[in-house]
Design an enzyme around this catalytic site. Structure first.
Site, PDB file in Angstrom:
ATOM      1  N   TRP A 169       0.847  -1.357  -0.043  1.00  0.00           N
ATOM      2  CA  TRP A 169       0.164   0.002   0.060  1.00  0.00           C
ATOM      3  C   TRP A 169       0.840   1.344  -0.091  1.00  0.00           C
ATOM      4  CZ3 TRP A 169       2.446   1.712   4.039  1.00  0.00           C
ATOM      5  CH2 TRP A 169       2.403   0.484   5.122  1.00  0.00           C
ATOM      6  N   ASN A 170       2.086   1.068  -0.086  1.00  0.00           N
ATOM      7  CA  ASN A 170       2.951   2.457   0.198  1.00  0.00           C
ATOM      8  C   ASN A 170       2.895   3.341  -0.735  1.00  0.00           C
ATOM      9  OD1 ASN A 170       4.521   0.536  -0.860  1.00  0.00           O
ATOM     10  ND2 ASN A 170       6.444   1.243   0.565  1.00  0.00           N
ATOM     11  N   GLY A 242       5.971  -6.830  -0.761  1.00  0.00           N
ATOM     12  CA  GLY A 242       5.411  -6.827   0.411  1.00  0.00           C
ATOM     13  C   GLY A 242       6.256  -7.449   1.632  1.00  0.00           C
ATOM     14  N   SER A 243       5.414  -7.726   2.824  1.00  0.00           N
ATOM     15  CA  SER A 243       6.348  -8.040   3.970  1.00  0.00           C
ATOM     16  C   SER A 243       6.878  -9.302   3.687  1.00  0.00           C
ATOM     17  CB  SER A 243       5.244  -8.049   5.134  1.00  0.00           C
ATOM     18  OG  SER A 243       4.505  -9.316   4.960  1.00  0.00           O
ATOM     19  N   GLU A 264      10.194  -8.804  -3.558  1.00  0.00           N
ATOM     20  CA  GLU A 264      10.909  -7.463  -3.054  1.00  0.00           C
ATOM     21  C   GLU A 264      10.027  -7.312  -1.484  1.00  0.00           C
ATOM     22  OE1 GLU A 264      13.159  -5.913  -4.684  1.00  0.00           O
ATOM     23  OE2 GLU A 264      13.020  -7.314  -6.436  1.00  0.00           O
ATOM     24  N   LEU A 265      11.001  -7.476  -0.466  1.00  0.00           N
ATOM     25  CA  LEU A 265      10.390  -7.653   0.901  1.00  0.00           C
ATOM     26  C   LEU A 265      10.930  -6.477   1.705  1.00  0.00           C
ATOM     27  CD1 LEU A 265      10.969 -11.577   1.194  1.00  0.00           C
ATOM     28  CD2 LEU A 265       8.988 -10.252   0.177  1.00  0.00           C
ATOM     29  N   CYS A 298      10.149   1.239   1.360  1.00  0.00           N
ATOM     30  CA  CYS A 298      11.064  -0.131   1.790  1.00  0.00           C
ATOM     31  C   CYS A 298      12.438   0.215   1.845  1.00  0.00           C
ATOM     32  CB  CYS A 298      11.066  -1.228   0.532  1.00  0.00           C
ATOM     33  SG  CYS A 298      11.286  -0.525  -0.984  1.00  0.00           S
TER      34      CYS A 298
END
Ligand code: NAD
Length: 543
Positions: A169-170, A242-243, A264-265, A298
């Site tokens: 969501w960022n 995401g996470s 991509e975490l 991130c």
């Protein structure tokens, strides 16, 4: 307000309606209908739209439909796709104001931040549209050995038919675009599952694709985690941002299906400030790196290590820079530097990290508490922190900058590397060679010297995390589009062919000895290349 029904009609009246902060109003209420997701402005708590929580069957049906149209999309080639992508780029430019409105409505970002997503999307779309033909062209590598020069070697890049892109969501528009565009440029069809917290911007992107009349090879599904899981269950390649916790689940699911994925975490990016740095630049740069988008990037700066001789001066400058930030809710005017956090959960994580640090002896130099509207948290500088505290070991994803004094460069590197994450880092120094030398000692996927975020705008470089920050990379010039392709190797004879190759059946010892001798002559070193007796010894007893 935007309401998206199962028929995916999109109507919206005004996205940024109420710019008045509503203290404490941001708790994310659930809709009474579990099949409907209410999207809220986290700064005001106002519901700004609704979207369906789509079922696994609905997701599977959309993927089936995409499969029907993908072959034609692949067949028109990169030049044909370029035309559609550049039309989308035009649409993004022409609709920038509306896109920023929608994005602000679901994030409560300052106007300046909301305008970054469309600008970034325009830039990235142009990059891949114009270069796809070059990046996807067949390769003709040189054979490794003179013996193989009788063949022409070709590597062909053919797209995975359907790529699933799952986003957080960022950056509600930029995060989808970042991966959807290179996948489309590769010739894949794409199904996008945006975050349930901010699905409206992604739906705008789908609206743009439809409005330019492009082939139906891009679709958006809305929903929570299970909708994302259904995407993973149906596509041929998964691109996830995401996470780390969700990324791990996706890796397991992909392993079960034997489909490739790229993750991509999260991150916990360190900044290292050396005594020879320009301290004003370092303070302003790190304030920006830690507070941009309320720290919800991130590659936000999440930890700062400062050499002892300049520690006090740097902390004074950093605290002043952070204290001067203007926080609030913008309309279309740009009056603030930072806004609210994406949701209540984020605000609680930030508060916990600050509280746990303070309970263990940390000091808050500025900020440290909720900002008084919605989910907003004050920009915060923490000192007297260490590696036993959650604000240093866990990803915060909020507006906090914990600062640690270090004796020297070696201690800074050791502490920077003391993390489960390895996304990116920054090094601040007056000596670029020293910065480069330190960069090579850091266990992270990207390092910016005397700057922040630059690697995120350098599509020619790979962007990816080490450790628990990810698997694989995005971008990196040709690699950024080839990752969405299967690679096919083709060999073609250069010389006229005979009825039989020398080494085909039937076997014979002389043929074998000739083959071994030729391979050694071509590939071994020194005298072993021409050691005929050693070859003949292979004959063994067969005299
Ligand atoms: P999240 O992992 O909670 O959710 C991300 C997406 O995954 C959402 O769309 C969600 O609905 C979906 N999802 C949830 N469960 C799923 C499942 N089982 N299968 C498939 N999809 C599922 O992350 P978030 O809270 O939305 O985003 C914040 C995180 O994203 C932070 O950790 C941040 O560091 C990371 N992030 C990383 C990058 C990067 O490029 N490395 C960029 C932005 C954000």
């Amino acid at each position: 307000m935007i309401h998206i029904g199962q028929q995916t009609q999109c109507q919206w009246e005004t996205a940024v309606t109420n710019t008045e902060p509503a203290p404490g109003a941001a708790k994310q209420a659930e809709s009474s209908d579990p099949a409907v997701i209410e999207v809220r402005n986290p700064g005001t708590g106002q519901v700004v739209g609704t979207v369906p929580d789509e079922s696994a069957d609905a997701v599977a049906a959309k993927v089936r439909e995409l499969r029907l149209f993908q072959p034609e999309w692949e067949a028109i080639g990169p030049e044909g796709r370029k035309e559609w992508l550049l039309k989308l780029q035009d649409w993004l430019i022409d609709n920038t104001d509306v896109l920023a409105d929608v994005l602000q409505s679901e994030t409560s970002k300052p106007r300046a931040d909301a305008l970054i997503d469309p600008a970034f999307s325009v830039d990235l779309t142009g990059y891949y549209a114009r270069r796809a033909a070059k990046f996807l062209a067949d390769d003709h590598p040189s054979p490794h050995s003179p013996l193989a020069r009788v063949k022409k070697l070709t590597t062909v890049y053919r797209p995975y038919p359907v790529v699933g892109v799952i986003t957080p969501w960022n950056f509600p528009l930029a995060m989808p675009v970042i991966d959807v565009i290179p996948a489309l440029a590769a010739g894949a069809a794409v199904i996008l599952k945006p975050s349930e917290v901010t699905p409206l911007s992604a739906l705008e992107l789908a609206r743009g694709w439809a409005e330019i009349g492009a082939p139906p090879v891009f679709a958006v599904v809305t929903g929570r985690g299970p909708a994302g899981a259904a995407v993973v269950d149906n596509v041929d390649f998964v691109q996830f941002t995401g996470s780390t916790a969700t990324g791990r689940k996706i890796a397991v699911a992909c392993a079960e299906r034997m489909v490739p994925y790229s993750l991509e975490l999260g991150g916990k990016d360190p900044a290292i400030v050396l005594a020879d740095a320009d301290l004003d630049r370092a303070a302003h740069g790190i304030a920006f790196g830690g507070m941009f988008n309320s720290g919800q990037v991130c590659i936000s700066v999440e930890r700062v290590y400062v050499e002892a001789p300049v520690y006090d001066e740097f902390v004074t400058k950093l605290t002043a820079a952070v204290r001067n930030l203007r926080q609030g809710i913008d309309g279309r005017e740009s009056k603030h530097d930072i806004g609210a956090l994406a949701n209540e959960n984020q605000a609680q994580i930030v508060q916990r990290h600050v509280d746990e640090a303070v309970a263990k002896g940390a000091r808050v130099l500025t900020g440290g508490k909720r900002a008084g509207f919605g989910t907003a948290f004050e920009p915060t500088v923490l000192v007297d922190v260490d590696h036993t505290m959650s604000c240093i070991t866990e990803e915060t994803f909020g507006p906090t900058l914990p600062v640690i004094k270090v004796a020297d460069e070696a201690e800074a590197v050791r502490l920077a590397n003391d993390s489960i994450y390895g996304l990116s880092a920054s090094v601040w120094t007056g000596d670029k060679d020293r910065g480069n030398r330190i960069a090579r000692q850091l266990n992270v996927g990207g390092v910016n010297i005397n700057d922040v975020f630059v690697n995120l705008f350098s599509y020619a470089l790979p962007m990816g995390g080490w450790g628990l920050s990810g698997v694989g990379t995005r971008w990196g010039g040709p690699a950024g589009i080839r990752k969405y392709c299967k690679q096919q190797a083709i060999t073609t004879p250069i010389l006229p062919t005979q009825q039989k190759e020398l080494f085909w059946f039937p076997y014979s010892m002389p043929k074998l000895l000739f083959a071994v001798g030729a391979m050694r002559a071509a590939g071994a070193r020194g005298l072993r290349r021409i050691d005929l007796p050693a070859v003949l010894k292979l004959k063994g007893d067969s005299k």
